[in-house]
Design a protein around this motif. Structure first.
Motif, short mmCIF file in Angstrom:
data_model
loop_
_atom_site.label_atom_id
_atom_site.label_comp_id
_atom_site.label_asym_id
_atom_site.label_seq_id
_atom_site.Cartn_x
_atom_site.Cartn_y
_atom_site.Cartn_z
N PRO A 176 -54.79 -9.15 48.21
CA PRO A 176 -53.40 -9.10 48.67
C PRO A 176 -52.59 -10.38 48.43
O PRO A 176 -51.39 -10.41 48.72
CB PRO A 176 -53.56 -8.85 50.17
N LEU A 177 -53.22 -11.42 47.90
CA LEU A 177 -52.53 -12.70 47.72
C LEU A 177 -51.70 -12.70 46.44
O LEU A 177 -52.04 -12.02 45.46
CB LEU A 177 -53.54 -13.85 47.67
N ALA A 178 -50.62 -13.47 46.45
CA ALA A 178 -49.76 -13.60 45.26
C ALA A 178 -50.59 -14.12 44.09
O ALA A 178 -51.45 -14.99 44.26
CB ALA A 178 -48.60 -14.53 45.55
N VAL A 179 -50.34 -13.62 42.91
CA VAL A 179 -51.16 -13.94 41.75
C VAL A 179 -51.12 -15.43 41.40
O VAL A 179 -52.09 -15.99 40.87
CB VAL A 179 -50.75 -13.07 40.54
N ASN A 180 -50.02 -16.11 41.73
CA ASN A 180 -49.96 -17.54 41.42
C ASN A 180 -50.70 -18.40 42.43
O ASN A 180 -50.64 -19.63 42.37
CB ASN A 180 -48.52 -18.02 41.26
N LYS A 181 -51.42 -17.77 43.36
CA LYS A 181 -52.33 -18.50 44.23
C LYS A 181 -53.58 -18.92 43.46
O LYS A 181 -54.32 -19.82 43.89
CB LYS A 181 -52.76 -17.63 45.42
N GLY A 186 -49.73 -20.98 35.96
CA GLY A 186 -48.49 -21.74 35.99
C GLY A 186 -47.28 -20.84 35.82
O GLY A 186 -47.38 -19.61 35.82
N LYS A 187 -46.12 -21.45 35.66
CA LYS A 187 -44.86 -20.70 35.58
C LYS A 187 -44.85 -19.70 34.43
O LYS A 187 -44.42 -18.56 34.58
CB LYS A 187 -43.68 -21.67 35.46
N GLN A 188 -45.31 -20.14 33.27
CA GLN A 188 -45.25 -19.29 32.09
C GLN A 188 -46.18 -18.08 32.24
O GLN A 188 -45.78 -16.94 31.97
CB GLN A 188 -45.63 -20.10 30.85
N THR A 189 -47.42 -18.34 32.69
CA THR A 189 -48.37 -17.24 32.89
C THR A 189 -47.87 -16.30 33.97
O THR A 189 -47.96 -15.07 33.85
CB THR A 189 -49.76 -17.79 33.27
N PHE A 190 -47.33 -16.87 35.04
CA PHE A 190 -46.81 -16.07 36.15
C PHE A 190 -45.69 -15.14 35.67
O PHE A 190 -45.65 -13.96 36.02
CB PHE A 190 -46.31 -17.00 37.26
N ALA A 191 -44.80 -15.69 34.83
CA ALA A 191 -43.70 -14.88 34.31
C ALA A 191 -44.23 -13.73 33.44
O ALA A 191 -43.74 -12.59 33.53
CB ALA A 191 -42.75 -15.76 33.50
N LEU A 193 -47.18 -12.31 33.67
CA LEU A 193 -47.84 -11.34 34.56
C LEU A 193 -46.82 -10.45 35.28
O LEU A 193 -47.06 -9.25 35.47
CB LEU A 193 -48.72 -12.08 35.59
N GLN A 194 -45.70 -11.01 35.63
CA GLN A 194 -44.66 -10.22 36.29
C GLN A 194 -44.11 -9.14 35.36
O GLN A 194 -43.78 -8.04 35.82
CB GLN A 194 -43.54 -11.14 36.79
N THR A 195 -44.02 -9.43 34.07
CA THR A 195 -43.55 -8.41 33.13
C THR A 195 -44.56 -7.27 33.02
O THR A 195 -44.22 -6.17 32.58
CB THR A 195 -43.33 -9.01 31.72
N MET A 196 -45.80 -7.52 33.45
CA MET A 196 -46.86 -6.51 33.43
C MET A 196 -46.99 -5.84 34.81
O MET A 196 -47.94 -5.10 35.06
CB MET A 196 -48.20 -7.15 33.04
N ASN A 197 -46.01 -6.13 35.69
CA ASN A 197 -46.01 -5.60 37.05
C ASN A 197 -47.23 -6.07 37.85
O ASN A 197 -47.75 -5.36 38.71
CB ASN A 197 -45.95 -4.07 37.05
N ILE A 198 -47.67 -7.29 37.56
CA ILE A 198 -48.76 -7.91 38.32
C ILE A 198 -48.14 -8.91 39.28
O ILE A 198 -47.66 -9.97 38.88
CB ILE A 198 -49.77 -8.60 37.38
N GLN A 199 -48.12 -8.56 40.54
CA GLN A 199 -47.57 -9.43 41.59
C GLN A 199 -48.68 -10.03 42.44
O GLN A 199 -48.61 -11.19 42.83
CB GLN A 199 -46.61 -8.63 42.49
N LYS A 200 -49.68 -9.23 42.75
CA LYS A 200 -50.80 -9.65 43.60
C LYS A 200 -52.05 -9.83 42.75
O LYS A 200 -52.17 -9.25 41.66
CB LYS A 200 -51.07 -8.60 44.69
N ILE A 201 -53.00 -10.59 43.26
CA ILE A 201 -54.24 -10.81 42.52
C ILE A 201 -54.95 -9.49 42.25
O ILE A 201 -55.49 -9.26 41.16
CB ILE A 201 -55.16 -11.80 43.27
N GLY A 202 -54.91 -8.58 43.23
CA GLY A 202 -55.56 -7.28 43.05
C GLY A 202 -54.97 -6.47 41.92
O GLY A 202 -55.67 -5.64 41.30
N ASP A 203 -53.68 -6.71 41.59
CA ASP A 203 -53.04 -5.97 40.50
C ASP A 203 -53.66 -6.27 39.14
O ASP A 203 -53.56 -5.46 38.22
CB ASP A 203 -51.54 -6.29 40.45
N GLU A 222 -60.70 -14.52 31.54
CA GLU A 222 -61.02 -15.46 32.62
C GLU A 222 -60.27 -15.07 33.89
O GLU A 222 -60.82 -15.12 35.00
CB GLU A 222 -60.65 -16.88 32.20
N LEU A 223 -59.02 -14.66 33.73
CA LEU A 223 -58.21 -14.25 34.87
C LEU A 223 -58.81 -12.99 35.52
O LEU A 223 -58.79 -12.86 36.76
CB LEU A 223 -56.78 -13.99 34.41
N HIS A 224 -59.33 -12.09 34.72
CA HIS A 224 -59.96 -10.87 35.25
C HIS A 224 -61.17 -11.24 36.10
O HIS A 224 -61.37 -10.69 37.20
CB HIS A 224 -60.38 -9.97 34.09
#
Length: 395
Positions: A176-181, A186-191, A193-203, A222-224
């Motif tokens: 349930p934690l935000a993916v950038n936890k 970083g900012k670029q990866t986070f952006a 991931l958001q385009t992939m509708n990934i908001q939470k780590i579980g996503d 590695e992120l998986h």
């Protein structure tokens, strides 16, 4: 049957601010920023009261003052931060079977296998209590089966709390934690991931490692793994084991003080360069002298964590003056740096060190391109003697 891992991560809460509050209790509960001047530099640390206005570390001071104009700005006292950091290090070193000093205010402790002798969770609570009682500093910890989950747990436990993620609960804790936890997002990866509708780590787990790799390259797989709560980094005690040193054995015994001083400056400059290449700060410097009869003596001193030539050279010169038998010729001279922490923000705490950091980066870029001897301090070249300096050995 594999051994159950237990890794604790300790982090001193708003460390620089907490030290300033100990020095001046009237600051407690107020919006405090440690960093550069009001209109220059970056935020090194801020109190939780300042964070409520959106201030965070590494933010330009101008922006921080726009968000929190009533904040109390302090330039900070680097020597005190180093002193309190060492106090905490000594407490942990005395109790922990294996620890890693990740930065001036952050530690990992490996308790794997120790559950045969004590409850790791209760032991970690007791260690935290001892640190708090001895130093009066707030400190949080996370306990988990690996470094990554322990660090994230610490962040969730703040301020001044603790959290245990039981074995097998890593994925449920992270989901349930935000993916950038996740450290490293970083900012670029986070952006992306958001385009992939990934908001939470579980996503993240909605995608296969291969799908993530197509979007993020090798970091995707590695992120998986991280989303599954898997991480294999080891706790490494570089704090005690690691050192950078150089020794110079002269071809003939040298009594020329000016020559010896020039050699000491050159050698200290060299180990400081190596330190910066490893992106570390040193907290201890040692000078070693060997005389013609092969008698050897050394002396060390602690310094405020630094990578700066000028600070390390001053300490080395002071040690040499205290150590050297006046007028006695020297066969060997050595300089060694120890007690390392990661550079990170700690090398850019305040305005003067930001300028210094940029200067050393420019100098090191030249050395990296044209060789280590491309730039040296004026007092080291030309040498005041015609004799060869001898055989130098780097360790």
């Amino acid at each position: 049957m594999s051994v159950q891992r237990y890794i604790a991560h300790f982090d001193l809460d708003s460390f620089f601010v907490s030290v300033e509050v100990l020095r001046d209790p009237s600051l407690k509960g107020k919006a405090v920023i440690v960093g550069g001047s009001v209109d220059r530099g970056v935020v090194a640390a801020c109190s939780y009261a300042a964070r409520q206005f959106g201030v965070h570390s590494a933010m330009p001071m101008k922006r921080a003052m726009q968000l929190c104009p009533h904040a109390i700005v302090l330039k900070g006292t680097r020597g005190e931060y180093s002193r309190y950091s060492r106090m905490v290090t000594e407490i942990i070193a005395a109790k922990a079977p294996l620890f890693e000093k990740a930065s001036i205010d952050e530690f990992y402790v490996d308790l794997t296998g120790m559950d045969r002798f004590f409850n790791p969770y209760q032991w970690t609570i007791a260690l935290r209590q001892e640190i708090t009682e001895t130093t009066q500093l707030p400190i949080s910890f996370g306990l988990a089966t690996n470094k990554m989950v322990a660090k994230i747990a610490t962040d969730e436990a703040k301020p001044n709390g603790y959290l245990y993620v039981h074995p097998g609960m890593e994925q449920a804790f992270l989901a349930p934690l935000a993916v950038n936890k996740i450290p490293g997002v970083g900012k670029q990866t986070f952006a992306t991931l958001q385009t992939m509708n990934i908001q939470k780590i579980g996503d993240i787990l909605q995608y296969t490692p291969e799908q993530l790799e197509r979007k993020l390259g090798k970091y995707g797989s590695e992120l998986h793994q991280k989303a599954l709560g898997l991480h294999f980094g080891e706790v490494v005690n570089e704090h005690e084991a690691k050192s950078i040193s150089t020794e110079n054995t002269f071809e003939e015994n040298i009594a020329d003080l000016e020559f010896l001083h020039a050699q000491l400056v050159r050698m200290t400059e060299r180990v400081a360069y190596e330190l910066r290449q490893e992106d570390k700060l040193a907290g201890c410097i040692t000078v070693k002298i060997r005389y013609p009869d092969f008698s050897t003596t050394s002396r060390q001193t602690t310094v405020s964590y630094t990578f700066s030539d000028d600070e390390l050279i001053a300490a080395a010169m002071d040690l040499f003056e205290k150590l050297h038998k006046k007028g006695a010729p020297i066969r060997l001279l050595g300089v060694r740096l120890t007690d390392f922490v990661s550079h990170g923000m700690q090398g850019n705490l305040f305005e003067d060190t930001t300028k210094k950091s940029n200067l050393y980066k420019a100098i090191d870029d030249v050395k990296n391109k044209f060789g280590k001897m491309a730039l040296n301090k004026a007092r080291t070249v030309p040498l005041p003697r015609k004799e060869e300096p001898g055989k130098e050995e780097e360790k």
